[in-house]
Design a protein around this motif. Structure first.
Motif, mmCIF file in Angstrom:
data_model
loop_
_atom_site.group_PDB
_atom_site.id
_atom_site.type_symbol
_atom_site.label_atom_id
_atom_site.label_comp_id
_atom_site.label_asym_id
_atom_site.label_seq_id
_atom_site.Cartn_x
_atom_site.Cartn_y
_atom_site.Cartn_z
ATOM 1 N N GLY A 21 -3.377 -3.757 -1.035
ATOM 2 C CA GLY A 21 -2.291 -3.477 -0.240
ATOM 3 C C GLY A 21 -3.390 -3.293 1.049
ATOM 4 O O GLY A 21 -3.071 -3.702 2.014
ATOM 5 N N LEU A 22 -4.034 -1.850 1.026
ATOM 6 C CA LEU A 22 -4.632 -1.889 2.218
ATOM 7 C C LEU A 22 -5.388 -2.637 3.184
ATOM 8 O O LEU A 22 -5.927 -2.975 3.743
ATOM 9 C CB LEU A 22 -5.826 -0.551 2.351
ATOM 10 N N ALA A 23 -6.804 -3.534 2.078
ATOM 11 C CA ALA A 23 -7.486 -4.951 2.254
ATOM 12 C C ALA A 23 -6.302 -5.318 2.678
ATOM 13 O O ALA A 23 -7.268 -6.300 3.806
ATOM 14 C CB ALA A 23 -8.258 -5.537 1.429
ATOM 15 N N GLY A 24 -5.937 -6.595 2.145
ATOM 16 C CA GLY A 24 -4.566 -7.022 2.718
ATOM 17 C C GLY A 24 -4.174 -6.912 4.194
ATOM 18 O O GLY A 24 -3.479 -7.755 5.253
ATOM 19 N N THR A 25 -3.920 -5.401 4.587
ATOM 20 C CA THR A 25 -3.276 -5.280 5.759
ATOM 21 C C THR A 25 -4.374 -5.010 6.803
ATOM 22 O O THR A 25 -4.343 -5.451 7.893
ATOM 23 C CB THR A 25 -2.829 -3.666 5.893
ATOM 24 N N VAL A 26 -5.378 -4.759 6.607
ATOM 25 C CA VAL A 26 -6.576 -4.862 7.480
ATOM 26 C C VAL A 26 -6.697 -6.332 7.550
ATOM 27 O O VAL A 26 -6.960 -6.926 8.907
ATOM 28 C CB VAL A 26 -7.972 -4.062 6.492
ATOM 29 N N SER A 27 -7.311 -7.377 6.629
ATOM 30 C CA SER A 27 -7.035 -8.737 7.223
ATOM 31 C C SER A 27 -6.245 -9.563 7.988
ATOM 32 O O SER A 27 -5.953 -10.467 8.450
ATOM 33 C CB SER A 27 -6.911 -9.858 5.693
ATOM 34 N N SER A 28 -4.622 -8.889 7.624
ATOM 35 C CA SER A 28 -3.497 -9.294 8.285
ATOM 36 C C SER A 28 -4.071 -9.178 10.058
ATOM 37 O O SER A 28 -3.210 -9.426 10.435
ATOM 38 C CB SER A 28 -2.025 -8.967 7.441
ATOM 39 N N GLY A 62 6.392 10.072 -4.949
ATOM 40 C CA GLY A 62 8.108 9.814 -4.583
ATOM 41 C C GLY A 62 8.667 9.317 -5.342
ATOM 42 O O GLY A 62 8.689 8.590 -6.245
ATOM 43 N N THR A 63 10.111 9.797 -5.159
ATOM 44 C CA THR A 63 11.137 9.376 -5.795
ATOM 45 C C THR A 63 11.351 7.282 -5.854
ATOM 46 O O THR A 63 11.082 7.337 -4.935
ATOM 47 C CB THR A 63 12.138 9.550 -5.153
ATOM 48 N N ARG A 64 11.870 6.996 -7.046
ATOM 49 C CA ARG A 64 12.191 5.652 -6.735
ATOM 50 C C ARG A 64 13.000 5.559 -5.510
ATOM 51 O O ARG A 64 12.901 3.828 -5.598
ATOM 52 C CB ARG A 64 13.429 5.303 -8.271
ATOM 53 N N ALA A 65 13.680 6.061 -5.051
ATOM 54 C CA ALA A 65 14.357 5.678 -4.006
ATOM 55 C C ALA A 65 13.981 5.715 -2.559
ATOM 56 O O ALA A 65 14.349 4.826 -1.740
ATOM 57 C CB ALA A 65 15.994 6.762 -3.924
ATOM 58 N N GLU A 66 12.846 6.194 -3.192
ATOM 59 C CA GLU A 66 11.523 6.305 -1.781
ATOM 60 C C GLU A 66 11.180 5.149 -2.083
ATOM 61 O O GLU A 66 10.486 4.540 -0.783
ATOM 62 C CB GLU A 66 10.839 7.736 -1.080
ATOM 63 N N VAL A 67 10.669 4.315 -3.008
ATOM 64 C CA VAL A 67 9.373 3.649 -3.360
ATOM 65 C C VAL A 67 10.651 2.084 -3.087
ATOM 66 O O VAL A 67 9.773 1.450 -2.419
ATOM 67 C CB VAL A 67 9.060 3.624 -4.562
ATOM 68 N N ALA A 68 11.605 2.024 -3.270
ATOM 69 C CA ALA A 68 12.682 0.843 -3.737
ATOM 70 C C ALA A 68 12.481 -0.115 -2.029
ATOM 71 O O ALA A 68 11.944 -1.076 -2.025
ATOM 72 C CB ALA A 68 13.667 1.221 -3.597
ATOM 73 N N PRO A 69 12.836 0.458 -0.789
ATOM 74 C CA PRO A 69 12.404 0.190 -0.356
ATOM 75 C C PRO A 69 11.389 -0.621 0.216
ATOM 76 O O PRO A 69 11.681 -2.137 1.171
ATOM 77 C CB PRO A 69 12.641 0.557 1.419
ATOM 78 N N TYR A 70 10.572 -0.448 0.124
ATOM 79 C CA TYR A 70 8.926 -0.911 0.411
ATOM 80 C C TYR A 70 8.526 -2.066 -0.756
ATOM 81 O O TYR A 70 8.295 -2.557 -0.448
ATOM 82 C CB TYR A 70 7.671 0.631 0.610
ATOM 83 N N GLU A 71 8.460 -1.583 -1.943
ATOM 84 C CA GLU A 71 8.867 -2.776 -2.676
ATOM 85 C C GLU A 71 9.812 -4.180 -2.653
ATOM 86 O O GLU A 71 9.022 -4.955 -2.820
ATOM 87 C CB GLU A 71 9.814 -2.442 -3.970
ATOM 88 N N ALA A 72 11.011 -3.843 -1.547
ATOM 89 C CA ALA A 72 11.913 -4.957 -1.448
ATOM 90 C C ALA A 72 11.897 -5.587 -0.229
ATOM 91 O O ALA A 72 11.098 -6.819 0.392
ATOM 92 C CB ALA A 72 13.562 -4.480 -0.465
ATOM 93 N N ILE A 73 10.421 -4.783 0.486
ATOM 94 C CA ILE A 73 9.973 -5.669 1.856
ATOM 95 C C ILE A 73 9.189 -6.728 1.173
ATOM 96 O O ILE A 73 8.133 -7.298 1.682
ATOM 97 C CB ILE A 73 9.414 -4.663 2.506
ATOM 98 N N PHE A 112 0.712 -1.102 -0.044
ATOM 99 C CA PHE A 112 -0.200 -0.195 -0.006
ATOM 100 C C PHE A 112 0.866 1.532 -0.030
ATOM 101 O O PHE A 112 0.431 1.724 -0.789
ATOM 102 C CB PHE A 112 -0.240 0.039 1.519
ATOM 103 N N TYR A 113 2.267 1.251 0.716
ATOM 104 C CA TYR A 113 2.804 2.541 0.840
ATOM 105 C C TYR A 113 3.514 2.655 -0.033
ATOM 106 O O TYR A 113 3.661 4.512 -0.617
ATOM 107 C CB TYR A 113 3.486 2.552 2.742
ATOM 108 N N ALA A 114 4.193 1.966 -0.646
ATOM 109 C CA ALA A 114 4.633 1.830 -1.751
ATOM 110 C C ALA A 114 3.704 2.626 -3.169
ATOM 111 O O ALA A 114 4.381 3.746 -3.575
ATOM 112 C CB ALA A 114 5.293 0.369 -2.853
ATOM 113 N N TRP A 115 2.726 2.313 -3.426
ATOM 114 C CA TRP A 115 1.816 2.792 -4.216
ATOM 115 C C TRP A 115 1.125 4.648 -3.666
ATOM 116 O O TRP A 115 1.137 5.065 -4.899
ATOM 117 C CB TRP A 115 0.565 1.975 -4.235
ATOM 118 N N TYR A 116 1.365 3.970 -2.080
ATOM 119 C CA TYR A 116 0.910 5.425 -2.077
ATOM 120 C C TYR A 116 2.032 6.942 -2.145
ATOM 121 O O TYR A 116 1.968 7.917 -2.890
ATOM 122 C CB TYR A 116 0.996 6.081 -0.488
#
Length: 236
Positions: A217-224, A48-59, A38-42
């Motif tokens: 991502g948000l729906a998956g977070t809620v169910s998790s 957001g820059t690719r450098a900002e998104v990259a950690p969340y994509e990796a996670i 969800f946060y990578a999408w946000y």
């Protein structure tokens, strides 16, 4: 001492019981995985820059792979559960609930079997051209299992309404039965919400619906988080 108070606090003991279970660890990883999705999408939507998104994509990617390893072999558990449910006419006398339970377990078993078949490819151990197709079929089985679970929970809520209508709350036994029904209804509603949230994952992956990564991502977070809460209660 403060350190002793923290170390021997009941919450710490409860936490250790929780993380000692495979389900507990999986639910925590799943929460972080889907929140990262969800946060990578946000970040992408807010320039957001690719450098900002990259950690969340990796996670999202690495935790997804870790969870794939954790659930390897669980298909046998669900196959057994399906067989037990099919034979349990005494514990599951209602045919709707019995067939829905069998369908759910078979759906999960099919999903986990095909998901396990793609593990070597996902790890980069051995490339398989059919991995993408197998994963799509796995999503179909998962969707089938979730739909069966939704049917079971909706039917359970309907039957609970019927039971409640027959309860005489003026009597002692009626009050106890009413409280029991309230607890069962709460558990069933929570599971229904979790199933509906989970359905966004396979249905969007298969192209049946047009949900974006943020919604999934948000729906998956809620169910998790529901899964974390449920497992936390079980290990109390």
């Amino acid at each position: 001492m403060v350190a002793d108070t923290l170390v021997y606090h009941p919450t710490v003991s409860h936490y250790l019981k929780f993380v000692a279970t495979t389900v507990g660890r999986d639910k925590l990883l799943r929460t972080l995985q889907y929140f990262s999705r969800f946060y990578a999408w946000y970040l992408l939507r807010t320039n957001g820059t690719r450098a900002e998104v990259a950690p969340y994509e990796a996670i999202k990617k690495q935790f997804g792979l870790a969870r794939k390893l954790l659930r390897f072999g669980k298909n046998v558990e669900h196959l057994k559960a399906a067989a037990v449910a099919a034979d349990s006419k005494a514990s599951l006398p209602d045919p709707v609930l019995r067939y829905a339970t069998v369908g759910r377990q078979l759906g999960y078993a099919g999903y986990l079997t095909l998901d396990a078949a793609t593990l070597a490819d996902a790890l980069g151990v051995k490339r398989w051209e059919g991995a993408r197709r197998a994963q799509r079929e796995a999503y179909r089985f998962w969707a089938m299992g979730l739909l069966c679970s939704v049917v079971a929970q909706a039917y359970t809520l309907y039957r609970l309404r019927e039971r409640e209508a027959k309860v005489d709350k003026k009597e002692g036994e009626g009050v106890v039965e009413s409280k029991r029904i309230a607890l069962e209804r709460s558990a069933s509603r929570l599971q229904l919400i979790s199933d509906l949230c989970d359905l966004t994952v396979p249905t969007s992956a298969l192209g049946w619906v047009g949900f974006d990564d943020g919604f999934v991502g948000l729906a998956g977070t809620v169910s998790s988080l529901i899964g974390v809460y449920t497992q936390w209660k079980k290990t109390a």
